[in-house]
Scaffold this motif. Structure first.
Motif, mmCIF file in Angstrom:
data_model
loop_
_atom_site.group_PDB
_atom_site.id
_atom_site.type_symbol
_atom_site.label_atom_id
_atom_site.label_comp_id
_atom_site.label_asym_id
_atom_site.label_seq_id
_atom_site.Cartn_x
_atom_site.Cartn_y
_atom_site.Cartn_z
ATOM 1 N N TYR A 10 0.866 -1.175 0.000
ATOM 2 C CA TYR A 10 0.000 0.000 0.000
ATOM 3 C C TYR A 10 0.902 1.223 0.000
ATOM 4 C CZ TYR A 10 -3.057 3.693 1.684
ATOM 5 O OH TYR A 10 -3.743 4.866 1.814
ATOM 6 N N SER A 11 0.738 2.086 -0.984
ATOM 7 C CA SER A 11 1.610 3.257 -1.060
ATOM 8 C C SER A 11 0.814 4.549 -1.171
ATOM 9 C CB SER A 11 2.581 3.120 -2.236
ATOM 10 O OG SER A 11 1.858 2.990 -3.441
ATOM 11 N N GLY A 12 -0.379 4.559 -0.623
ATOM 12 C CA GLY A 12 -1.193 5.766 -0.673
ATOM 13 C C GLY A 12 -0.826 6.739 0.423
ATOM 14 N N LEU A 36 3.349 -4.426 3.244
ATOM 15 C CA LEU A 36 4.346 -3.373 3.072
ATOM 16 C C LEU A 36 3.572 -2.076 2.888
ATOM 17 C CD1 LEU A 36 6.661 -5.223 0.533
ATOM 18 C CD2 LEU A 36 6.962 -5.035 3.008
ATOM 19 N N ILE A 37 3.668 -1.191 3.856
ATOM 20 C CA ILE A 37 2.823 0.005 3.854
ATOM 21 C C ILE A 37 3.695 1.251 3.864
ATOM 22 C CG2 ILE A 37 1.062 1.276 5.139
ATOM 23 C CD1 ILE A 37 0.206 -1.526 6.268
ATOM 24 N N ASN A 61 6.425 2.086 6.616
ATOM 25 C CA ASN A 61 7.286 3.257 6.489
ATOM 26 C C ASN A 61 6.460 4.463 6.926
ATOM 27 O OD1 ASN A 61 9.321 5.011 5.933
ATOM 28 N ND2 ASN A 61 9.030 4.985 3.721
ATOM 29 N N GLY A 62 6.259 4.566 8.214
ATOM 30 C CA GLY A 62 5.412 5.595 8.803
ATOM 31 C C GLY A 62 5.046 5.164 10.210
ATOM 32 N N SER A 79 7.982 -0.457 12.398
ATOM 33 C CA SER A 79 7.643 0.910 12.005
ATOM 34 C C SER A 79 8.907 1.749 11.925
ATOM 35 C CB SER A 79 6.683 1.526 13.027
ATOM 36 O OG SER A 79 6.521 2.903 12.789
ATOM 37 N N SER A 80 9.002 2.571 10.880
ATOM 38 C CA SER A 80 10.145 3.475 10.760
ATOM 39 C C SER A 80 9.965 4.709 11.640
ATOM 40 C CB SER A 80 10.329 3.910 9.305
ATOM 41 O OG SER A 80 9.240 4.719 8.895
ATOM 42 N N GLN A 81 8.774 4.888 12.184
ATOM 43 C CA GLN A 81 8.493 6.069 12.994
ATOM 44 C C GLN A 81 8.006 5.661 14.389
ATOM 45 O OE1 GLN A 81 9.237 9.224 12.014
ATOM 46 N NE2 GLN A 81 10.145 8.215 10.246
ATOM 47 N N THR A 82 6.737 5.942 14.689
ATOM 48 C CA THR A 82 6.204 5.736 16.034
ATOM 49 C C THR A 82 5.137 4.653 16.057
ATOM 50 O OG1 THR A 82 6.635 8.045 16.578
ATOM 51 C CG2 THR A 82 5.084 6.881 17.993
ATOM 52 N N PHE A 83 5.211 3.798 17.056
ATOM 53 C CA PHE A 83 4.191 2.792 17.332
ATOM 54 C C PHE A 83 3.383 3.330 18.502
ATOM 55 C CE2 PHE A 83 2.516 -0.953 19.424
ATOM 56 C CZ PHE A 83 2.093 -1.741 18.368
#
Length: 145
Positions: A10-12, A36-37, A61-62, A79-83
């Motif tokens: 998903y790449s929206g 894969l988001i 990736n978010g 997660s590349s950011q925050t959980f």
């Protein structure tokens, strides 16, 4: 979800909300489902894997957001950011693992006997992911002089 694909992309922009009917069961055999988001993932309610041998992996990736009503979810969450886990008055159980740059716990559950957060380590999620990660191209061998 279909019976052929095991990797979904998903790449929206914005949030990808996990389908409330997802149970990881695509075939009669052991299933490995990888999401894969590119964006953020939101899980709004509990889900379980129909077959205990099935695996669900979420590579985001978010940010990953877990709703305050969620009390139990299985899987590997990267997660590349925050959980983030939203406020809620119930404990939450993770059957799996969480890897993130930041973790934000906001549950308001208080108990002297039960923890607000329970992580049940499940190495099967990483082990089942290994075939999808590829194989090293270097093969070291000792040669005689």
């Amino acid at each position: 979800m279909d019976t052929v694909n095991s990797i979904y992309s998903y790449s929206g922009l914005g949030y990808y909300v996990l389908d409330t009917t997802f149970d990881g069961n695509r075939t009669p055999n052991k299933d490995v489902t990888i999401f894969l988001i590119s964006g953020s993932l939101e899980i709004t309610q509990n889900f379980t894997l129909a077959d205990p041998q099935d695996t669900a992996v979420f590579i985001v990736n978010g940010n990953i957001y877990i709703d305050g009503e969620v009390t139990r979810i299985p899987g590997l969450y990267i997660s590349s950011q925050t959980f983030s886990i939203a406020e809620g008055d119930q404990p939450i159980i993770f059957d799996g693992m969480v890897y993130a740059k930041n973790i934000n716990f906001q549950r308001k559950y208080y108990s002297f006997t039960n923890p607000a957060y329970t992580f049940i380590y499940q190495p099967k999620y990483v082990i089942d992911l290994l075939p999808y990660l590829g194989r090293p191209q270097v093969n070291w061998q000792e040669v005689s002089p």
